[in-house]
Design a protein around this motif. Sequence first.
Motif, PDB file in Angstrom:
ATOM      1  N   VAL A 272      -5.663  13.417 -11.968  1.00  7.10           N
ATOM      2  CA  VAL A 272      -4.751  14.645 -11.803  1.00  7.10           C
ATOM      3  C   VAL A 272      -3.383  13.269 -10.778  1.00  7.10           C
ATOM      4  O   VAL A 272      -3.772  12.640  -9.927  1.00  7.10           O
ATOM      5  N   ASN A 273      -2.624  13.122 -11.409  1.00 10.29           N
ATOM      6  CA  ASN A 273      -1.264  12.361 -10.971  1.00 10.29           C
ATOM      7  C   ASN A 273      -0.066  13.386 -10.489  1.00 10.29           C
ATOM      8  O   ASN A 273       1.156  12.269 -10.845  1.00 10.29           O
ATOM      9  N   LYS A 274       0.284  14.255 -10.789  1.00 13.16           N
ATOM     10  CA  LYS A 274       1.312  14.844 -10.389  1.00 13.16           C
ATOM     11  C   LYS A 274       0.810  16.189  -9.892  1.00 13.16           C
ATOM     12  O   LYS A 274      -0.364  16.596 -10.258  1.00 13.16           O
ATOM     13  N   ASP A 275       1.811  17.267  -9.834  1.00  9.63           N
ATOM     14  CA  ASP A 275       1.410  18.579  -8.989  1.00  9.63           C
ATOM     15  C   ASP A 275       0.760  19.241  -9.996  1.00  9.63           C
ATOM     16  O   ASP A 275       1.563  19.726 -10.611  1.00  9.63           O
ATOM     17  N   LEU A 276       0.447  20.735  -9.334  1.00  9.78           N
ATOM     18  CA  LEU A 276      -0.710  21.595 -10.515  1.00  9.78           C
ATOM     19  C   LEU A 276      -0.188  22.658  -9.947  1.00  9.78           C
ATOM     20  O   LEU A 276      -0.514  22.748  -8.518  1.00  9.78           O
ATOM     21  N   LYS A 277       0.057  23.583 -10.981  1.00 13.82           N
ATOM     22  CA  LYS A 277       0.735  25.423 -10.581  1.00 13.82           C
ATOM     23  C   LYS A 277      -0.150  26.005 -10.722  1.00 13.82           C
ATOM     24  O   LYS A 277      -1.542  25.317 -10.965  1.00 13.82           O
TER      25      LYS A 277
ATOM     26  N   GLY B 140     -13.208  18.910 -11.964  1.00 13.11           N
ATOM     27  CA  GLY B 140     -14.416  19.154 -12.525  1.00 13.11           C
ATOM     28  C   GLY B 140     -15.163  17.457 -12.443  1.00 13.11           C
ATOM     29  O   GLY B 140     -14.278  16.317 -11.921  1.00 13.11           O
ATOM     30  N   THR B 141     -16.330  17.242 -13.086  1.00  8.62           N
ATOM     31  CA  THR B 141     -16.951  15.420 -12.687  1.00  8.62           C
ATOM     32  C   THR B 141     -16.471  14.266 -13.392  1.00  8.62           C
ATOM     33  O   THR B 141     -15.887  14.801 -14.216  1.00  8.62           O
ATOM     34  N   GLY B 142     -15.990  13.738 -12.690  1.00  6.96           N
ATOM     35  CA  GLY B 142     -15.337  12.224 -12.762  1.00  6.96           C
ATOM     36  C   GLY B 142     -13.874  12.703 -13.219  1.00  6.96           C
ATOM     37  O   GLY B 142     -13.558  11.258 -13.852  1.00  6.96           O
ATOM     38  N   SER B 143     -13.712  13.690 -12.406  1.00  8.41           N
ATOM     39  CA  SER B 143     -11.848  13.214 -12.036  1.00  8.41           C
ATOM     40  C   SER B 143     -11.366  12.930 -10.952  1.00  8.41           C
ATOM     41  O   SER B 143     -12.828  12.861  -9.978  1.00  8.41           O
ATOM     42  N   THR B 144      -9.855  11.915 -11.077  1.00  9.96           N
ATOM     43  CA  THR B 144      -9.240  11.297 -10.442  1.00  9.96           C
ATOM     44  C   THR B 144      -8.609  12.006 -10.044  1.00  9.96           C
ATOM     45  O   THR B 144      -7.469  12.196 -10.236  1.00  9.96           O
ATOM     46  N   VAL B 145      -8.341  12.289  -8.579  1.00 11.05           N
ATOM     47  CA  VAL B 145      -6.631  12.797  -7.820  1.00 11.05           C
ATOM     48  C   VAL B 145      -5.806  11.580  -7.062  1.00 11.05           C
ATOM     49  O   VAL B 145      -6.140  10.558  -6.856  1.00 11.05           O
ATOM     50  N   LEU B 146      -4.612  11.572  -7.400  1.00 17.89           N
ATOM     51  CA  LEU B 146      -3.833  10.027  -6.751  1.00 17.89           C
ATOM     52  C   LEU B 146      -3.344  10.213  -5.948  1.00 17.89           C
ATOM     53  O   LEU B 146      -2.750  12.370  -5.744  1.00 17.89           O
ATOM     54  N   PRO B 147      -2.869   9.465  -4.707  1.00 16.59           N
ATOM     55  CA  PRO B 147      -1.396   9.658  -4.049  1.00 16.59           C
ATOM     56  C   PRO B 147      -0.177  11.094  -4.427  1.00 16.59           C
ATOM     57  O   PRO B 147      -0.208  10.633  -5.463  1.00 16.59           O
ATOM     58  N   GLY B 148      -0.181  11.921  -3.069  1.00 16.59           N
ATOM     59  CA  GLY B 148       0.842  11.994  -3.233  1.00 16.59           C
ATOM     60  C   GLY B 148       0.673  14.204  -4.136  1.00 16.59           C
ATOM     61  O   GLY B 148       1.461  14.362  -4.248  1.00 16.59           O
ATOM     62  N   VAL B 149      -0.673  13.992  -4.205  1.00 10.31           N
ATOM     63  CA  VAL B 149      -1.398  15.285  -5.878  1.00 10.31           C
ATOM     64  C   VAL B 149      -1.268  16.821  -4.168  1.00 10.31           C
ATOM     65  O   VAL B 149      -1.819  15.911  -3.626  1.00 10.31           O
ATOM     66  N   LYS B 150      -0.121  17.441  -5.229  1.00 11.80           N
ATOM     67  CA  LYS B 150      -0.225  18.778  -4.330  1.00 11.80           C
ATOM     68  C   LYS B 150      -1.380  19.808  -5.598  1.00 11.80           C
ATOM     69  O   LYS B 150      -0.486  19.577  -6.383  1.00 11.80           O
ATOM     70  N   ILE B 151      -2.832  20.576  -5.693  1.00  7.90           N
ATOM     71  CA  ILE B 151      -3.457  21.236  -6.155  1.00  7.90           C
ATOM     72  C   ILE B 151      -3.039  22.431  -5.614  1.00  7.90           C
ATOM     73  O   ILE B 151      -3.588  22.622  -4.923  1.00  7.90           O
ATOM     74  N   SER B 152      -2.578  23.355  -6.328  1.00  8.46           N
ATOM     75  CA  SER B 152      -1.845  24.253  -5.966  1.00  8.46           C
ATOM     76  C   SER B 152      -3.014  25.313  -5.809  1.00  8.46           C
ATOM     77  O   SER B 152      -4.291  25.201  -6.093  1.00  8.46           O
ATOM     78  N   GLU B 153      -3.341  27.363  -5.954  1.00 11.06           N
ATOM     79  CA  GLU B 153      -4.180  27.387  -5.216  1.00 11.06           C
ATOM     80  C   GLU B 153      -4.810  27.751  -6.313  1.00 11.06           C
ATOM     81  O   GLU B 153      -3.824  28.363  -7.744  1.00 11.06           O
ATOM     82  N   GLY B 154      -6.405  27.931  -6.562  1.00 12.71           N
ATOM     83  CA  GLY B 154      -6.502  28.442  -8.158  1.00 12.71           C
ATOM     84  C   GLY B 154      -6.366  27.609  -9.533  1.00 12.71           C
ATOM     85  O   GLY B 154      -7.084  28.765 -10.558  1.00 12.71           O
ATOM     86  N   VAL B 155      -6.363  26.590  -8.639  1.00  9.07           N
ATOM     87  CA  VAL B 155      -6.486  25.651 -10.127  1.00  9.07           C
ATOM     88  C   VAL B 155      -7.893  24.770 -10.648  1.00  9.07           C
ATOM     89  O   VAL B 155      -8.641  24.630  -9.656  1.00  9.07           O
ATOM     90  N   SER B 156      -7.976  24.693 -11.453  1.00 10.35           N
ATOM     91  CA  SER B 156      -9.302  23.924 -12.272  1.00 10.35           C
ATOM     92  C   SER B 156      -8.533  23.173 -13.304  1.00 10.35           C
ATOM     93  O   SER B 156      -8.258  23.144 -13.751  1.00 10.35           O
TER      94      SER B 156
ATOM     95  N   VAL C 120       0.941  -1.694  -0.080  1.00  8.04           N
ATOM     96  CA  VAL C 120      -0.051  -0.202   0.167  1.00  8.04           C
ATOM     97  C   VAL C 120       1.273   1.343   0.148  1.00  8.04           C
ATOM     98  O   VAL C 120       1.675   1.274   0.676  1.00  8.04           O
ATOM     99  N   ILE C 121       0.639   2.436  -0.638  1.00  7.93           N
ATOM    100  CA  ILE C 121       1.168   3.649  -0.981  1.00  7.93           C
ATOM    101  C   ILE C 121       0.040   4.755  -0.250  1.00  7.93           C
ATOM    102  O   ILE C 121      -0.960   4.554  -0.525  1.00  7.93           O
ATOM    103  N   ASP C 122       0.818   5.008   0.612  1.00 12.95           N
ATOM    104  CA  ASP C 122       0.218   6.014   1.284  1.00 12.95           C
ATOM    105  C   ASP C 122       1.003   7.305   1.123  1.00 12.95           C
ATOM    106  O   ASP C 122       1.834   7.620   1.981  1.00 12.95           O
ATOM    107  N   LYS C 123       0.364   8.459   0.708  1.00 17.56           N
ATOM    108  CA  LYS C 123       0.718   9.908   0.986  1.00 17.56           C
ATOM    109  C   LYS C 123      -0.100  11.016   0.772  1.00 17.56           C
ATOM    110  O   LYS C 123      -1.754  10.803  -0.173  1.00 17.56           O
ATOM    111  N   GLU C 124       0.354  11.855   1.517  1.00 16.77           N
ATOM    112  CA  GLU C 124      -0.648  13.251   1.594  1.00 16.77           C
ATOM    113  C   GLU C 124      -1.169  13.773   0.490  1.00 16.77           C
ATOM    114  O   GLU C 124      -0.284  14.151  -0.272  1.00 16.77           O
ATOM    115  N   VAL C 125      -2.775  14.110   0.644  1.00 17.46           N
ATOM    116  CA  VAL C 125      -3.349  15.011  -0.927  1.00 17.46           C
ATOM    117  C   VAL C 125      -3.608  16.623  -0.171  1.00 17.46           C
ATOM    118  O   VAL C 125      -4.336  16.928   0.908  1.00 17.46           O
ATOM    119  N   TYR C 126      -2.644  17.514  -1.135  1.00 18.11           N
ATOM    120  CA  TYR C 126      -3.579  18.769  -0.358  1.00 18.11           C
ATOM    121  C   TYR C 126      -4.212  19.565  -1.587  1.00 18.11           C
ATOM    122  O   TYR C 126      -3.759  19.835  -2.808  1.00 18.11           O
TER     123      TYR C 126
END
Length: 191
Positions: free
Chosen positions: A150-155, A127-143, A113-119
Amino acid sequence: MNSFYSIDEIKKIGFKSIGNNVLISKKASFYNAETMVIGNNVRIDDFCILSGIIEIRDYVHIAAYSGLFAGSEKITLDKFSTLSSRCVVYSKTDDYTGEYMSNPMVPSQFTGVIDKEVYIGKHVIIGTGSTVLPGVKISEGVSVGCMSLVNKDLKPWKMYFGIPCRYYKERNKNCLNHAQKLMGLYSGETE
């Protein structure tokens, strides 16, 4: 009949803490609620499943059929964030390489099992039907556009979509002005 729990019913669920003006559907499910923090002005709709260490800050909406699946690492939804319907956020996942076995019925010594924080930052909309994977940081204001992975950090303050998601264009920041006015109306504070 009201489809949302009363405040007394919400308290009986046993959350670690609960804010004011919280609307939780009677059809939502919570596992390990004692590890969950829910802020003010939060709405969780029908058929949502929340499990594990989760922090939901103020002015957050989680739409119908969404799931937040946390393990020993936390999922955070910061102020003014939104999960559209059928979104899934994981801070915990099985190893898919074949190195280990998978599923919760297999003893842990045989799983990877892989455990990594998501922010998920302030003013993020997924948006509807989207998936966010472990360890991802989605920064302020992202759409994030519908049906994205979403498998990587977003600016910050950018729009993304696709599988896996990729940059599309800059996002307007006018919602910051609205948030500042809203916070001033209710508390005399600004964000």
